[in-house]
Design a protein around this motif. Structure first.
Motif, PDB file in Angstrom:
ATOM      1  N   GLY A  87       0.844  -1.260  -0.012  1.00 28.46           N
ATOM      2  CA  GLY A  87       0.040  -0.078   0.038  1.00 28.46           C
ATOM      3  C   GLY A  87       0.802   1.222   0.048  1.00 28.46           C
ATOM      4  O   GLY A  87       1.781   1.257  -0.789  1.00 28.46           O
ATOM      5  N   ASP A  88       0.780   2.049   0.900  1.00 28.28           N
ATOM      6  CA  ASP A  88       1.640   3.374   1.112  1.00 28.28           C
ATOM      7  C   ASP A  88       2.778   2.766   1.937  1.00 28.28           C
ATOM      8  O   ASP A  88       2.753   2.370   2.971  1.00 28.28           O
ATOM      9  N   ILE A  89       4.185   2.852   1.412  1.00 32.63           N
ATOM     10  CA  ILE A  89       5.373   2.380   1.866  1.00 32.63           C
ATOM     11  C   ILE A  89       5.922   3.365   2.934  1.00 32.63           C
ATOM     12  O   ILE A  89       5.960   4.572   2.430  1.00 32.63           O
ATOM     13  N   ALA A  90       5.777   3.013   4.115  1.00 33.70           N
ATOM     14  CA  ALA A  90       6.260   4.179   5.145  1.00 33.70           C
ATOM     15  C   ALA A  90       7.820   4.423   5.296  1.00 33.70           C
ATOM     16  O   ALA A  90       8.087   5.384   5.508  1.00 33.70           O
ATOM     17  N   GLY A  91       8.473   3.181   4.626  1.00 33.71           N
ATOM     18  CA  GLY A  91       9.750   3.445   5.066  1.00 33.71           C
ATOM     19  C   GLY A  91      10.544   2.291   4.693  1.00 33.71           C
ATOM     20  O   GLY A  91       9.908   1.286   4.653  1.00 33.71           O
ATOM     21  N   ILE A  92      11.823   2.284   4.487  1.00 28.05           N
ATOM     22  CA  ILE A  92      12.662   0.993   4.324  1.00 28.05           C
ATOM     23  C   ILE A  92      13.818   1.023   4.937  1.00 28.05           C
ATOM     24  O   ILE A  92      14.422   2.190   5.319  1.00 28.05           O
ATOM     25  N   ALA A  93      14.544  -0.011   5.163  1.00 32.98           N
ATOM     26  CA  ALA A  93      15.926   0.012   5.789  1.00 32.98           C
ATOM     27  C   ALA A  93      16.870  -1.244   4.938  1.00 32.98           C
ATOM     28  O   ALA A  93      15.957  -1.982   4.712  1.00 32.98           O
ATOM     29  N   ILE A  94      18.081  -1.138   4.948  1.00 26.62           N
ATOM     30  CA  ILE A  94      18.959  -2.098   4.235  1.00 26.62           C
ATOM     31  C   ILE A  94      19.961  -2.527   5.502  1.00 26.62           C
ATOM     32  O   ILE A  94      20.573  -1.919   6.191  1.00 26.62           O
ATOM     33  N   ASP A  95      19.981  -3.981   5.367  1.00 22.62           N
ATOM     34  CA  ASP A  95      21.089  -4.393   6.526  1.00 22.62           C
ATOM     35  C   ASP A  95      22.387  -4.439   5.809  1.00 22.62           C
ATOM     36  O   ASP A  95      22.638  -4.103   4.526  1.00 22.62           O
ATOM     37  N   SER A  96      23.340  -4.994   6.548  1.00 26.24           N
ATOM     38  CA  SER A  96      24.794  -5.275   5.968  1.00 26.24           C
ATOM     39  C   SER A  96      24.908  -6.268   5.082  1.00 26.24           C
ATOM     40  O   SER A  96      26.011  -6.160   4.451  1.00 26.24           O
ATOM     41  N   GLN A  97      23.610  -7.166   4.878  1.00 28.19           N
ATOM     42  CA  GLN A  97      24.073  -8.091   3.697  1.00 28.19           C
ATOM     43  C   GLN A  97      23.449  -7.425   2.311  1.00 28.19           C
ATOM     44  O   GLN A  97      23.184  -8.524   1.453  1.00 28.19           O
ATOM     45  N   GLY A  98      22.724  -6.184   2.670  1.00 25.61           N
ATOM     46  CA  GLY A  98      22.200  -5.704   1.395  1.00 25.61           C
ATOM     47  C   GLY A  98      20.792  -6.140   1.415  1.00 25.61           C
ATOM     48  O   GLY A  98      19.909  -5.691   0.194  1.00 25.61           O
ATOM     49  N   ASN A  99      20.035  -6.671   2.156  1.00 23.77           N
ATOM     50  CA  ASN A  99      18.861  -7.050   2.299  1.00 23.77           C
ATOM     51  C   ASN A  99      17.890  -5.767   2.632  1.00 23.77           C
ATOM     52  O   ASN A  99      18.238  -4.927   3.313  1.00 23.77           O
ATOM     53  N   VAL A 100      16.643  -5.901   1.846  1.00 25.55           N
ATOM     54  CA  VAL A 100      15.820  -4.438   2.061  1.00 25.55           C
ATOM     55  C   VAL A 100      14.621  -4.985   3.035  1.00 25.55           C
ATOM     56  O   VAL A 100      13.981  -5.696   2.362  1.00 25.55           O
ATOM     57  N   TYR A 101      14.222  -4.086   3.947  1.00 28.63           N
ATOM     58  CA  TYR A 101      13.219  -4.227   4.499  1.00 28.63           C
ATOM     59  C   TYR A 101      11.935  -3.126   4.491  1.00 28.63           C
ATOM     60  O   TYR A 101      12.550  -1.796   4.182  1.00 28.63           O
ATOM     61  N   ALA A 102      10.843  -3.331   4.167  1.00 36.15           N
ATOM     62  CA  ALA A 102       9.847  -2.382   3.901  1.00 36.15           C
ATOM     63  C   ALA A 102       8.765  -2.492   4.729  1.00 36.15           C
ATOM     64  O   ALA A 102       8.280  -3.432   4.879  1.00 36.15           O
ATOM     65  N   ALA A 103       8.536  -1.232   5.315  1.00 37.47           N
ATOM     66  CA  ALA A 103       7.219  -0.977   6.250  1.00 37.47           C
ATOM     67  C   ALA A 103       6.063  -0.781   5.586  1.00 37.47           C
ATOM     68  O   ALA A 103       6.237   0.403   4.781  1.00 37.47           O
ATOM     69  N   CYS A 104       5.001  -1.332   5.555  1.00 37.58           N
ATOM     70  CA  CYS A 104       3.661  -0.779   5.050  1.00 37.58           C
ATOM     71  C   CYS A 104       2.574  -1.023   5.616  1.00 37.58           C
ATOM     72  O   CYS A 104       2.418  -2.135   6.117  1.00 37.58           O
ATOM     73  N   TYR A 105       1.816   0.118   6.269  1.00 35.32           N
ATOM     74  CA  TYR A 105       0.837  -0.372   7.304  1.00 35.32           C
ATOM     75  C   TYR A 105       1.141  -1.054   8.487  1.00 35.32           C
ATOM     76  O   TYR A 105       1.898  -0.732   9.235  1.00 35.32           O
ATOM     77  N   ASN A 106       0.645  -2.452   8.417  1.00 35.46           N
ATOM     78  CA  ASN A 106       0.659  -3.219   9.498  1.00 35.46           C
ATOM     79  C   ASN A 106       1.652  -4.321   9.571  1.00 35.46           C
ATOM     80  O   ASN A 106       1.663  -5.330  10.136  1.00 35.46           O
ATOM     81  N   ARG A 107       2.740  -4.334   8.434  1.00 40.50           N
ATOM     82  CA  ARG A 107       3.583  -5.207   8.260  1.00 40.50           C
ATOM     83  C   ARG A 107       4.905  -5.196   7.844  1.00 40.50           C
ATOM     84  O   ARG A 107       5.097  -3.903   7.381  1.00 40.50           O
ATOM     85  N   ILE A 108       5.920  -5.797   8.095  1.00 45.36           N
ATOM     86  CA  ILE A 108       7.228  -5.716   7.468  1.00 45.36           C
ATOM     87  C   ILE A 108       7.324  -7.025   6.239  1.00 45.36           C
ATOM     88  O   ILE A 108       7.068  -8.058   6.777  1.00 45.36           O
ATOM     89  N   GLN A 109       8.086  -6.390   5.303  1.00 46.55           N
ATOM     90  CA  GLN A 109       8.514  -7.343   4.313  1.00 46.55           C
ATOM     91  C   GLN A 109       9.891  -7.194   3.994  1.00 46.55           C
ATOM     92  O   GLN A 109      10.588  -6.119   4.099  1.00 46.55           O
ATOM     93  N   LYS A 110      10.631  -8.288   3.774  1.00 50.22           N
ATOM     94  CA  LYS A 110      11.950  -8.351   3.586  1.00 50.22           C
ATOM     95  C   LYS A 110      12.228  -9.110   2.384  1.00 50.22           C
ATOM     96  O   LYS A 110      11.642 -10.091   1.694  1.00 50.22           O
ATOM     97  N   PHE A 111      13.203  -8.119   1.889  1.00 51.35           N
ATOM     98  CA  PHE A 111      13.620  -8.682   0.183  1.00 51.35           C
ATOM     99  C   PHE A 111      14.862  -8.723  -0.006  1.00 51.35           C
ATOM    100  O   PHE A 111      15.904  -8.000   0.873  1.00 51.35           O
ATOM    101  N   SER A 112      15.393  -9.529  -0.871  1.00 45.91           N
ATOM    102  CA  SER A 112      17.043  -9.598  -1.191  1.00 45.91           C
ATOM    103  C   SER A 112      17.364  -8.181  -2.034  1.00 45.91           C
ATOM    104  O   SER A 112      16.203  -7.389  -2.105  1.00 45.91           O
ATOM    105  N   SER A 113      18.404  -7.884  -2.333  1.00 47.55           N
ATOM    106  CA  SER A 113      18.953  -6.545  -2.943  1.00 47.55           C
ATOM    107  C   SER A 113      18.326  -6.531  -4.198  1.00 47.55           C
ATOM    108  O   SER A 113      18.301  -5.464  -4.707  1.00 47.55           O
ATOM    109  N   GLU A 114      17.850  -7.652  -4.638  1.00 49.87           N
ATOM    110  CA  GLU A 114      17.449  -7.760  -6.383  1.00 49.87           C
ATOM    111  C   GLU A 114      15.729  -7.824  -6.012  1.00 49.87           C
ATOM    112  O   GLU A 114      15.090  -7.914  -6.937  1.00 49.87           O
ATOM    113  N   GLY A 115      15.485  -7.624  -5.133  1.00 47.73           N
ATOM    114  CA  GLY A 115      13.601  -7.467  -4.969  1.00 47.73           C
ATOM    115  C   GLY A 115      13.152  -8.865  -4.761  1.00 47.73           C
ATOM    116  O   GLY A 115      11.716  -8.952  -4.854  1.00 47.73           O
TER     117      GLY A 115
END
Length: 428
Positions: free
Chosen positions: A232-260
């Motif tokens: 939905g509306d992405i509130a923010g993202i964060a990137i860890d030391s391995q390049g994984n991407v965390y995205a916050a959206c409404y009431n959950r967190i999703q984790k992705f590789s650096s390639e999505g």
């Protein structure tokens, strides 16, 4: 002494005592003259230097005779260690100089510009005005600094990203309104990984787009929805030391590789452990633990990189560790967590486990007081910078909340602000 019977004589140049019949001083080489004859002269420079060299060698050899081979080796090692320490001290001093030169960049929203300051608040430069040309903005909402000190700005209503040198010289831009690769529909924020790849939250297109530092499109992922990899509306993202991407959206967190590529997700609406009520900010520490600002529940939640719940802290109120409106969050080099408590007009500091350490601030305009503290940033020395939005200024504190300095007031001149929305500190 009866000088008629003397058997020695003093050199007038170096005061060395010589035998009476000596024609040249045995120490400095000065030539003696008979009494009443030519005035004594200084020894020839070349002779003096040669003599000094001989004396030094002689002293050196005498010193050696006082020490055993083992002691001499020990002295040699000590001299080498001292030399290394001196070189290290020079390197440390150079680092300290670079630290002083680090800059603070402020997003001055209503003035449509970026302003740059020293870490002590001295104005350096500014750039930007309202418009659609190179270096002009319409609703600048996000800022990030890469490892080379280049500045990237989210130009929301122009549907693009602009890149500048550290001094504000335009380098490049990319994006236009649309839904294709590299096109945006009101981009919101920007993030940079350790390789200087650029991630943009494109909320109107419900996706995250990834670019090189020159703006070349790499990949994108996401679409509107509530399934895996949807947003939905992405509130923010964060990137860890391995390049994984965390995205916050409404009431959950999703984790992705650096390639999505989708890895995992956690969270749902609620107030239990691991549940959220409209996430606004996330941050990652050096151990890749994820911290989530859960504002409606007036708390912070902590998870490991796989989404397993670790701890939480906070509840509604004005006491220590309580919040009225937790908004922004930052983590220092020791893993301590700083939270801007918007409606309590203060900053609170906690350990990585959520234990309360200290707090500072109350409503007002004096030093260390706030009116709606929103943005918060921490430099490499763990000094804390706070965007004091309604007071139109930046305040700087030690890690323990001691006031250091402040700068800014409402206006459009150099060092003046109208609506602070972001703050960033350069790494070099």
């Amino acid at each position: 002494m009866n000088y008629k019977e003397k058997t020695v004589k003093e050199c007038p140049a170096c005061k060395t005592i010589n035998e009476l019949n000596t024609k040249f001083c045995q120490e400095c080489g000065h030539k003696f003259f008979k009494e009443g004859s030519e005035k004594p002269k200084e020894p020839a420079p070349q002779i003096v230097q040669e003599k000094k060299k001989e004396v030094k060698e002689e002293v050196k050899e005498k010193k050696k005779s006082f020490f055993s081979p083992t002691q001499i080796e020990s002295i040699r090692k000590s001299e080498e260690e001292m030399k290394k320490k001196e070189e290290t001290a020079k390197e440390v001093k150079a680092v300290e100089v670079r630290e002083v030169q680090k800059a603070v960049y402020v997003v001055d929203f209503e003035n449509h510009r970026i302003q740059k300051f020293t870490s002590e608040g001295e104005f350096i430069t500014k750039w930007g005005r309202e418009g659609s040309g190179d270096g002009e903005f319409k609703s600048l909402v996000g800022i990030a600094i890469d490892s080379e000190g280049n500045v990237y700005v989210v130009d929301n209503k122009n549907h693009r990203i602009q890149k500048f040198t550290s001094d504000g010289k335009f380098i490049t831009k990319w994006g236009r309104e649309g839904s294709g690769d590299g096109e945006f529909d009101f981009p919101i924020d920007i993030y940079i990984d350790s390789q200087d790849n650029i991630y943009v939250t494109d909320n109107g297109n419900f996706c995250i787009q990834k670019f090189s530092s020159e703006g070349e499109f790499i990949t994108k992922w996401g679409r509107e929805g509530s399934g895996d990899g949807e947003f939905g509306d992405i509130a923010g993202i964060a990137i860890d030391s391995q390049g994984n991407v965390y995205a916050a959206c409404y009431n959950r967190i999703q984790k992705f590789s650096s390639e999505g590529e989708f890895i995992t997700k956690w969270g749902r609406q609620g107030s239990g452990d691991g549940e959220f009520m409209n996430v606004v900010k996330i941050a990652i520490d050096s151990q890749n633990n994820l911290y989530v600002v859960d504002p409606a529940n007036r708390r912070i939640q902590k998870f490991n990189s796989e989404g397993e719940f670790i701890t939480k802290w906070g509840r509604e109120g004005s006491g220590d560790g309580e919040f009225k409106s937790p908004y922004e969050m930052a983590i220092d080099s020791q893993g301590n967590v700083y939270v801007s408590d918007l409606d309590n007009h203060r900053i609170q500091k906690f350990t990585s486990e959520g234990d309360f350490i200290t707090k500072w601030g109350r409503e007002g305009s004096g030093d260390g007081k706030f009116k709606g503290p929103c943005g918060i940033a921490i430099d490499s020395q763990d000094n804390v910078y706070v965007a004091d939005s309604t007071n139109c200024r930046i305040q700087k504190f030690t890690s323990d909340g001691k006031f250091i300095t402040k700068w800014g007031r409402e206006g459009s001149g150099d060092g003046e602000f109208k609506s602070l929305v972001g703050i960033a500190i350069s790494k070099i």
